[in-house]
Enzyme design. Structure first.
Site, PDB file in Angstrom:
ATOM      1  N   ALA A  63      23.533 -36.562  20.514  1.00  0.00           N
ATOM      2  CA  ALA A  63      24.365 -35.688  19.691  1.00  0.00           C
ATOM      3  C   ALA A  63      23.577 -35.358  18.434  1.00  0.00           C
ATOM      4  O   ALA A  63      22.625 -36.056  18.091  1.00  0.00           O
ATOM      5  CB  ALA A  63      25.654 -36.420  19.327  1.00  0.00           C
ATOM      6  N   GLY A 102      23.933 -39.027  23.666  1.00  0.00           N
ATOM      7  CA  GLY A 102      24.659 -37.960  24.340  1.00  0.00           C
ATOM      8  C   GLY A 102      23.832 -37.316  25.438  1.00  0.00           C
ATOM      9  O   GLY A 102      24.379 -36.824  26.430  1.00  0.00           O
ATOM     10  N   GLU A 105      24.262 -39.350  28.365  1.00  0.00           N
ATOM     11  CA  GLU A 105      25.634 -39.144  28.860  1.00  0.00           C
ATOM     12  C   GLU A 105      25.759 -37.818  29.614  1.00  0.00           C
ATOM     13  O   GLU A 105      26.498 -37.734  30.589  1.00  0.00           O
ATOM     14  CB  GLU A 105      26.614 -39.219  27.682  1.00  0.00           C
ATOM     15  CG  GLU A 105      26.690 -40.629  27.107  1.00  0.00           C
ATOM     16  CD  GLU A 105      27.479 -40.714  25.812  1.00  0.00           C
ATOM     17  OE1 GLU A 105      27.007 -40.139  24.812  1.00  0.00           O
ATOM     18  OE2 GLU A 105      28.551 -41.337  25.812  1.00  0.00           O
ATOM     19  N   GLU A 125      22.904 -45.481  20.461  1.00  0.00           N
ATOM     20  CA  GLU A 125      23.941 -45.296  19.439  1.00  0.00           C
ATOM     21  C   GLU A 125      24.194 -46.555  18.630  1.00  0.00           C
ATOM     22  O   GLU A 125      24.497 -46.501  17.446  1.00  0.00           O
ATOM     23  CB  GLU A 125      25.264 -44.843  20.097  1.00  0.00           C
ATOM     24  CG  GLU A 125      25.289 -43.394  20.530  1.00  0.00           C
ATOM     25  CD  GLU A 125      24.772 -43.180  21.946  1.00  0.00           C
ATOM     26  OE1 GLU A 125      24.014 -44.039  22.469  1.00  0.00           O
ATOM     27  OE2 GLU A 125      25.121 -42.145  22.541  1.00  0.00           O
TER      28      GLU A 125
HETATM   29  C1  3H9 Z   1      25.068 -39.781  20.012  1.00  0.00           C
HETATM   30  O1  3H9 Z   1      24.452 -39.227  20.898  1.00  0.00           O
HETATM   31  C2  3H9 Z   1      26.560 -39.941  20.031  1.00  0.00           C
HETATM   32  C3  3H9 Z   1      27.192 -39.664  21.374  1.00  0.00           C
HETATM   33  O2  3H9 Z   1      27.161 -40.813  22.200  1.00  0.00           O
HETATM   34  C4  3H9 Z   1      28.664 -39.344  21.227  1.00  0.00           C
HETATM   35  C5  3H9 Z   1      29.010 -38.023  20.677  1.00  0.00           C
HETATM   36  C6  3H9 Z   1      30.496 -37.710  20.764  1.00  0.00           C
HETATM   37  N1  3H9 Z   1      20.223 -35.455  15.619  1.00  0.00           N
HETATM   38  O3  3H9 Z   1      12.274 -39.301  15.110  1.00  0.00           O
HETATM   39  P1  3H9 Z   1      11.441 -38.109  14.893  1.00  0.00           P
HETATM   40  C7  3H9 Z   1      15.384 -35.249  13.889  1.00  0.00           C
HETATM   41  S1  3H9 Z   1      24.302 -40.373  18.634  1.00  0.00           S
HETATM   42  C8  3H9 Z   1      19.699 -34.760  14.596  1.00  0.00           C
HETATM   43  O4  3H9 Z   1      10.553 -38.069  13.710  1.00  0.00           O
HETATM   44  P2  3H9 Z   1       9.880 -38.677  17.226  1.00  0.00           P
HETATM   45  C9  3H9 Z   1      14.781 -36.244  12.922  1.00  0.00           C
HETATM   46  O5  3H9 Z   1      15.633 -36.470  11.832  1.00  0.00           O
HETATM   47  C10 3H9 Z   1      22.616 -39.926  18.849  1.00  0.00           C
HETATM   48  N2  3H9 Z   1      18.400 -34.817  14.239  1.00  0.00           N
HETATM   49  O6  3H9 Z   1      10.594 -37.716  16.200  1.00  0.00           O
HETATM   50  C11 3H9 Z   1      13.507 -35.543  12.534  1.00  0.00           C
HETATM   51  O7  3H9 Z   1      13.827 -34.580  11.569  1.00  0.00           O
HETATM   52  P3  3H9 Z   1      12.789 -34.190  10.409  1.00  0.00           P
HETATM   53  C12 3H9 Z   1      21.903 -40.839  19.782  1.00  0.00           C
HETATM   54  C13 3H9 Z   1      17.620 -35.609  14.943  1.00  0.00           C
HETATM   55  O8  3H9 Z   1       9.133 -37.800  18.140  1.00  0.00           O
HETATM   56  C14 3H9 Z   1      13.101 -34.819  13.817  1.00  0.00           C
HETATM   57  O9  3H9 Z   1      14.290 -34.731  14.606  1.00  0.00           O
HETATM   58  N3  3H9 Z   1      20.514 -40.500  19.800  1.00  0.00           N
HETATM   59  C15 3H9 Z   1      18.089 -36.373  16.009  1.00  0.00           C
HETATM   60  O10 3H9 Z   1       9.166 -39.768  16.504  1.00  0.00           O
HETATM   61  C16 3H9 Z   1      12.036 -35.542  14.614  1.00  0.00           C
HETATM   62  O11 3H9 Z   1      12.478 -36.883  14.838  1.00  0.00           O
HETATM   63  C17 3H9 Z   1      19.637 -41.112  18.996  1.00  0.00           C
HETATM   64  O12 3H9 Z   1      19.974 -41.980  18.235  1.00  0.00           O
HETATM   65  C18 3H9 Z   1      19.465 -36.274  16.347  1.00  0.00           C
HETATM   66  N4  3H9 Z   1      20.000 -36.958  17.372  1.00  0.00           N
HETATM   67  O13 3H9 Z   1      11.060 -39.388  18.028  1.00  0.00           O
HETATM   68  C19 3H9 Z   1      18.203 -40.674  19.114  1.00  0.00           C
HETATM   69  N5  3H9 Z   1      17.062 -37.103  16.526  1.00  0.00           N
HETATM   70  O14 3H9 Z   1      11.582 -33.684  11.133  1.00  0.00           O
HETATM   71  C20 3H9 Z   1      17.628 -40.439  17.763  1.00  0.00           C
HETATM   72  C21 3H9 Z   1      15.988 -36.771  15.801  1.00  0.00           C
HETATM   73  O15 3H9 Z   1      13.521 -33.198   9.605  1.00  0.00           O
HETATM   74  N6  3H9 Z   1      16.288 -39.882  17.804  1.00  0.00           N
HETATM   75  N7  3H9 Z   1      16.303 -35.877  14.854  1.00  0.00           N
HETATM   76  O16 3H9 Z   1      12.544 -35.484   9.681  1.00  0.00           O
HETATM   77  C22 3H9 Z   1      15.174 -40.618  18.086  1.00  0.00           C
HETATM   78  O17 3H9 Z   1      15.261 -41.768  18.434  1.00  0.00           O
HETATM   79  C23 3H9 Z   1      13.840 -39.953  17.915  1.00  0.00           C
HETATM   80  O18 3H9 Z   1      14.032 -38.845  17.082  1.00  0.00           O
HETATM   81  C24 3H9 Z   1      13.166 -39.488  19.223  1.00  0.00           C
HETATM   82  C25 3H9 Z   1      11.903 -38.644  18.861  1.00  0.00           C
HETATM   83  C26 3H9 Z   1      12.772 -40.694  20.045  1.00  0.00           C
HETATM   84  C27 3H9 Z   1      14.088 -38.597  20.020  1.00  0.00           C
END
Ligand code: 3H9
Length: 676
Positions: A63, A102, A105, A125
């Site tokens: 999400a 998400g 999911e 999450e």
């Molecule tokens: C969820 O899904 C809830 C659902 O179950 C229910 C809903 C009803 N959203 O980490 P990076 C941005 S909760 C918005 O440096 P990498 C991040 O801030 C979500 N922004 O890259 C950064 O911005 P900036 C569950 C996001 O290659 C840029 O993207 N998912 C999100 O080292 C690059 O990120 C997670 O918790 C997001 N979801 O790693 C996954 N994710 O460039 C969270 C990233 O402005 N994400 N950004 O600083 C990660 O673990 C890593 O970003 C990922 C890539 C592994 C994907």
């Protein structure tokens, strides 16, 4: 505005493609586009199957976290996933990169899943203080069983495509470079298979033993956190005979509870804080970096060895220098032993150990550092020693190389001034054990060149550190804030608190250990003047008696042979002796007073650090304390915590004990503002 979602027709297959950089987060526009794509597929009789895939580096990584806490725009993610699952035509998820949260999911709402071998799947999450709130806690156990569902949801680490395949979370592996075509071919294969496999229609077996074992095994890891228990409760709900709809209702209720709570706010704050910390105000992110192909480390002690391992593990050759052959041999021996221990635990392959050790060049010759791109000094903490060393390096190391000091307190500008190239000098303050601890304080001197700072910040990412920029001040960000805490903890002992009480308050707050436990672990004798006759403090008295901490089985605590601590009657006597001589009355100290005097003072110091612009932003201070000192993640760091407590309360607590309050803290209390 153009939609991040487009559709492509490939004969009888409709491919729905997301292009929402950087990570294809499932924001409102993506959800609306998915809904439109599904409707398009349903309305067109010629379409027999649907593929959902993403452009860019990853499948949906979850999400959109930036939408949390704001009014939700329709359709919600659970609605979109229900729409996918209830489609009359098979929907196939084509996964690459990381299908997280998400995103994972979404794949579970799809009837089939195909992934490239390098893909990873997970529900992280819990690391944001949440649970998979779009059906994940109900669908994962139904597809993959309770044990894996617990691991994936309550611990939050992603699993490989191979493991997901064994567990049934993926049906087929695609070619690494042919996902789009392989997914379409798969879609055609299954286009007429009925009934459609729907995760929500499966049943999951209850496994109370697995749940009990899982809770027991992870009790320490989960201590203080709300989200793991909520994840576990939801997984249990999927197996207790409840219908899928009941499970989803329970999941929603628990998700909303967590989402409204302070812990998730703290953990989401940390997620962005960590990424923000990498950004340097006033420096163009596109600045050209200096290539770092070879690193020199001076000092093969615990620190120098640990620092070297970071680079060796990242495939960067290291030349390590010591003054004596024996110390050099001991240092390289420890590095080897550490790698072999990791290999014995299965964390490294023997060939990786060989590769890392093969990239290490031990030497007694400072001249061997001449062609290094970066030299890090990790020698004795003395300004004179460091100045002399930097003077020598200036003459030896090639022009353009970066010269760094691992000092934890000393003035980088003074060190830089002993060279003819202060623009190439900065601080790289690693935390012990340097091969394990994630924090790196990068100290920007008055003359440090922008590209030098940017290069080291980027390098930090390569060696998997979380780096924070600090200005030059005594102790930088972390150790500077430790000082008022230590001063107050010592004073509290004199006024009637015990080491046990102060440590307990800190542990109950969520710290891994209290100030006196930390002192015993690190060594009570660190920084001691070594004169047994000069006893001016409780610590001097302890050191004079050889109570140097855990290594001597005696410090602020007594230790048995298994290093279990117990309160020390001798320490109580020493404290009492000092108190009676200082004429301080012994009084009851409340836990609240300990918090106010040891933690509020840290916040006050943090506010001064911000006023003096020694930290770029408050969230950087939070990152330092979480990754360097074990501040509880669920409290978001000292500055975030202060904001949740309220500046008014902090100011009142500080004033009650006569502390001088930082102007920034005062103005926050007056305006109701937060730290920035
Ligand atoms: C969820 O899904 C809830 C659902 O179950 C229910 C809903 C009803 N959203 O980490 P990076 C941005 S909760 C918005 O440096 P990498 C991040 O801030 C979500 N922004 O890259 C950064 O911005 P900036 C569950 C996001 O290659 C840029 O993207 N998912 C999100 O080292 C690059 O990120 C997670 O918790 C997001 N979801 O790693 C996954 N994710 O460039 C969270 C990233 O402005 N994400 N950004 O600083 C990660 O673990 C890593 O970003 C990922 C890539 C592994 C994907």
């Amino acid at each position: 505005m153009t939609s991040p979602i487009t559709t492509e027709r490939h004969g009888d297959v409709l491919v729905i493609i997301s292009n929402n950089p950087p990570v294809n987060a499932l924001g409102a526009a993506v959800r609306q586009g998915l809904e439109a794509g599904l409707k398009e597929a349903a309305a067109d009789e010629a379409i027999k199957a649907v593929v959902i895939r993403c452009d860019g580096k990853t499948f949906f990584a979850g999400a959109d976290i930036t939408e949390f806490g704001r009014p939700m725009q329709e359709p919600g993610l659970p609605t979109v996933i229900d729409m996918i699952e209830s489609s009359e035509k098979p929907v196939i998820a084509a996964i690459h990169g990381t299908a997280l949260g998400g995103g994972c999911e979404v794949t579970l709402g799809c009837h089939y899943r195909i992934a490239v071998p390098s893909a990873k799947i997970g529900t992280p999450e819990v690391k944001l203080g949440l649970l998979p709130g779009a059906g994940g806690t109900q669908r994962i156990p139904r597809v993959a069983g309770v044990a894996l569902a617990l691991e994936m949801t309550a611990k939050g680490d992603p699993i490989s495509a191979a493991r997901a395949m064994t567990a049934g979370l993926i049906d087929r592996l695609a070619g690494e470079n042919s996902l789009a075509a392989d997914a379409i071919a798969f879609a055609r294969e299954v286009a007429s298979v009925r009934p459609l496999p729907r995760a929500s229609e499966k049943t999951a077996e209850a496994d109370p033993e697995a749940v009990a074992a899982f809770k027991k095994e992870n009790a320490k890891r989960f201590r203080g956190f709300d989200a793991p228990a909520a994840n576990i409760a939801c997984v249990e709900k999927a197996t207790d005979g409840s219908t899928f709809a009941e499970g989803i209702a329970f999941e929603r209720q628990e998700f909303m509870k967590l989402m409204m709570g302070v812990q998730s706010a703290a953990q989401r704050h940390l997620f962005f804080a960590e990424r923000q910390a990498a950004k340097i105000d006033g420096i163009d992110p596109a600045i050209a970096l200096r290539p770092i192909k070879k690193v020199g480390v001076i000092g093969a002690g615990t620190m120098g060895g640990g620092i070297s391992m970071n680079f060796l593990s990242a495939g960067i050759p290291v030349t390590i220098v010591e003054m004596q052959q024996e110390a050099l041999d001991r240092g390289t021996g420890v590095i080897r032993k550490n790698y072999e221990a990791s290999a014995a635990k299965g964390r490294l392959k023997p060939e990786q150990v060989a590769l890392a050790m093969g990239a290490l060049t031990p030497t007694l010759n400072l001249e061997d550092l001449a062609d290094c791109d970066l030299v890090i000094e990790a020698v004795y903490e003395s300004m004179d020693v460091k100045k002399e060393l930097f003077g020598k390096l200036d003459k030896i190391v090639k022009q353009g190389a970066i010269l760094a000091s691992n000092t934890s307190y000393l003035n980088i500008d003074e060190i830089a001034a002993s060279t003819s190239r202060p623009q190439d000098v900065l601080g790289m303050h690693f935390f012990s054990p340097a091969n394990v601890m994630k924090l790196l304080e990068v100290v920007r001197g008055a003359k440090t060149a922008d590209d030098v700072l940017a290069t080291v910040m980027a390098l930090a990412k390569t060696i998997k550190k979380v780096a924070v920029v600090s200005g030059v001040c005594h102790g930088f960000i972390g150790n500077r804030m430790l000082m008022p805490r230590q001063v107050e903890a010592n004073k509290l002992l004199m006024e009637g608190a015990t080491p046990e009480q102060i440590d307990r308050v800190h542990v109950e707050f969520g710290m891994p250990m209290g100030p006196f436990q930390m002192s015993d672990l690190a060594g009570v004798d660190i920084g001691w003047h070594r004169d047994e006759t000069r006893i001016e403090s409780i610590r001097d008295a302890l050191c004079a008696e050889g109570r140097w901490g855990q290594k001597k089985s005696a410090g602020f605590y007594d230790y048995d042979e298994k290093r279990n601590p117990s309160p020390s009657p001798r320490v109580a006597e020493i404290i009492e002796d000092f108190r009676s001589r200082s004429n301080l009355p012994r009084r009851e100290i409340t836990d609240e007073e300990i918090i106010e005097r040891t933690l509020y003072t840290m916040v006050n110091e943090g506010a001064l650090i911000l006023e003096e612009k020694m930290a770029q932003r408050a969230s950087d201070i939070d990152v330092v304390w979480i990754y360097g000192y074990g501040w509880p993640v669920y409290r978001g760091g000292p500055m975030f915590w202060a904001d949740t407590e309220g500046a008014k309360k902090i100011v009142a607590g500080l004033e009650k004990h006569g502390f001088k309050v930082a102007e920034l803290l005062k103005s926050n209390a007056e305006s109701g503002g937060r730290f920035k």
